[in-house]
Scaffold this active site. Sequence first.
Site, PDB file in Angstrom:
ATOM      1  N   PHE A 222      45.948  37.504  39.730  1.00 63.99           N
ATOM      2  CA  PHE A 222      46.875  37.042  38.711  1.00 63.99           C
ATOM      3  C   PHE A 222      47.103  38.159  37.694  1.00 63.99           C
ATOM      4  CE2 PHE A 222      46.170  32.115  38.759  1.00 63.99           C
ATOM      5  CZ  PHE A 222      46.739  32.058  40.020  1.00 63.99           C
TER       6      PHE A 222
ATOM      7  N   LYS B  84      38.276  34.608  53.789  1.00 61.94           N
ATOM      8  CA  LYS B  84      38.222  33.492  52.835  1.00 61.94           C
ATOM      9  C   LYS B  84      38.284  32.150  53.550  1.00 61.94           C
ATOM     10  CE  LYS B  84      40.182  35.806  48.747  1.00 61.94           C
ATOM     11  NZ  LYS B  84      40.485  37.141  49.309  1.00 61.94           N
TER      12      LYS B  84
ATOM     13  N   HIS C  73      37.338  31.330  48.111  1.00 63.41           N
ATOM     14  CA  HIS C  73      37.836  32.420  47.257  1.00 63.41           C
ATOM     15  C   HIS C  73      36.876  32.614  46.086  1.00 63.41           C
ATOM     16  CE1 HIS C  73      40.223  35.200  45.212  1.00 63.41           C
ATOM     17  NE2 HIS C  73      41.364  34.547  45.083  1.00 63.41           N
TER      18      HIS C  73
ATOM     19  N   CYS D  68      41.456  38.232  40.379  1.00 58.86           N
ATOM     20  CA  CYS D  68      40.860  38.195  41.717  1.00 58.86           C
ATOM     21  C   CYS D  68      40.759  39.565  42.375  1.00 58.86           C
ATOM     22  CB  CYS D  68      41.643  37.245  42.610  1.00 58.86           C
ATOM     23  SG  CYS D  68      41.701  35.569  41.944  1.00 58.86           S
TER      24      CYS D  68
ATOM     25  N   GLU E  56      51.810  39.206  51.719  1.00 62.89           N
ATOM     26  CA  GLU E  56      50.856  40.247  52.096  1.00 62.89           C
ATOM     27  C   GLU E  56      51.062  40.691  53.537  1.00 62.89           C
ATOM     28  OE1 GLU E  56      46.049  41.211  52.287  1.00 62.89           O
ATOM     29  OE2 GLU E  56      46.730  39.134  52.017  1.00 62.89           O
TER      30      GLU E  56
ATOM     31  N   HIS F 199      43.668  39.865  51.787  1.00 60.21           N
ATOM     32  CA  HIS F 199      43.383  39.026  50.622  1.00 60.21           C
ATOM     33  C   HIS F 199      43.543  37.554  51.014  1.00 60.21           C
ATOM     34  CE1 HIS F 199      42.928  38.020  46.423  1.00 60.21           C
ATOM     35  NE2 HIS F 199      44.096  37.385  46.415  1.00 60.21           N
TER      36      HIS F 199
END
Length: 413
Positions: free
Chosen positions: A401, A335, A340, A163, A314, A303
Site C-alpha cells: 500500500f 501466500k 499474507h 507489505c 503483477e 507477491h
Amino acid sequence: MERPDVVVTGLGATTPLGGDIASTWKAVLAGTPGARTMDNDWADKYGIPVNFAATIAVQPSEVLTVPETKRMDPSAQYALVAAREAWADAGAPEVDKTRLGTVVSSGIGGIWTTLNGWDTLRERGARRVLPMTVPMLMPNSATAYISLEFGAQAGAHALVSACASGAEAIGYAVDMIRSGRADIVVAGGTEATIHPLPISAFAASRTLSTRNDDPAGASRPYDIDRDGFVIGEGAAIVVLESASHAAQRGAKVYAKVAGVGLTSDGYHITSPDPEGTGQIRAMSAALQDAGVSAKDVSHVNAHATSTKVGDLIEARSIRAVLGDDADHVALSATKSMTGHLLGGAGALETVFTVLALHDRQAPPTINVANPDPELTLDLVRDTPRALPQTDTAAINNSFGFGGHNVALVVTSA
C-alpha cells in the site's frame, strides 16, 4: 572500489507453517495450508465478517523467556526468534561489532501494545500504563532488540513500506554491505496483526477473503474464484554477508542476493497502477543491478496476494519484463499456504526464493482449482517443480500500500 557480492549465510523464520526454517520449508513443499479458524469470539463479539487467519504455529512463549515476552510486542518476539535461528545457522560468526548491522522492518509495528495500552489507559488510568509501552510499540523495536542481541553497531534500521517492508529491508541491507558500511547484516521482516482492529479494517476495505467455511482453501492466487487475501503473522530473517567475509571464515552459502529494484507508483494509496509500470521498472532495475538477463531467470516468487485485481497486474508485469522467456519460468505464489504476513511477507518469500535455488525446487501454489484464463505464466500447482541444476536466477516481488514496489534478484551460489 569493486562492489562486493552479497551472499546469504543464515536463515531463520517462525511462521503459520512452523516454528523454524526446516518445518516451514517442509510444509511449503508439501503444499500445506496455514490458514485456520481462530480460537476466539471476535467475529461474534465485534461483528467481524472473517473468523479465520494464518496464525503463528509456535507461540514465542514456548521459545523465549518470560522477561523477554513481557518487554516485547509479539512483532518483536517473532523477529527475535527468527533472528536467533538465522544467526545460529550462519555459525554465530565472530565479527567486529562496528561492521555488523541490522535492518528488520514491520509494516505496522507493535499494534497489540498500542491497542492494549489504550484499553489500559481508558479502563484503569494513566498510572497503570506500562513504562515500556513506547519501546514496545515503536516500529523499530524489532531491529533494536536484534541489534542489542548481537551487539550490532554499524546501524539498526527499520524501513516501513507496508507489505514491501521485509523485502525492502533486505535490499537496504545489501546496500549497506555494498557501500562498505558493514560486513554482515541481519535483515528481514516481522508482523503480528492478527487482532480484531486490523482484521476489521482489512475486511472493511474488502481485501480479505471471507471463505469462513473453508479457511484452508481461502488463499487462492490466480484462481478465477479468488476473493481476497488471508491475513498471516510471523517473521523471517536472513544473515547477509559480503562474499569475501563469508569465504574468509568458511561460511556455508545458500545463494547470492544479486539485484535490488525499488520504485514507487505515485498512483493511489491502496490500488496498484493498473498498467504495472512501477512493478515493471522494479523488476527491470533488479535484473540490471544483478547483471542478469531474462533468459537466466528460471523462477519467480510472486507477491500474488489472491486479490481480484492485483494478481493479474503483477502477472502482466512479469510477462512485460521477461517477454517470451517467461514461458520457461516456474511461477510460485506461496501466500496460498502462509497467508499474507504483511511486513514480514517479503522477507519470508525471499527465504523461500533462496531455498528454491539452493534446493533446486520451486514451491507449489495450492488452491488453484480454476486458473484465471488471463494468466499466461507457468504456475507451479500443488507439487514442487524441479529447477535447473546450472547457474540460475530467481525474482522475488513484494508490493505494498502506498505504491511501494520491491524486486530482489537471487542467484545460485
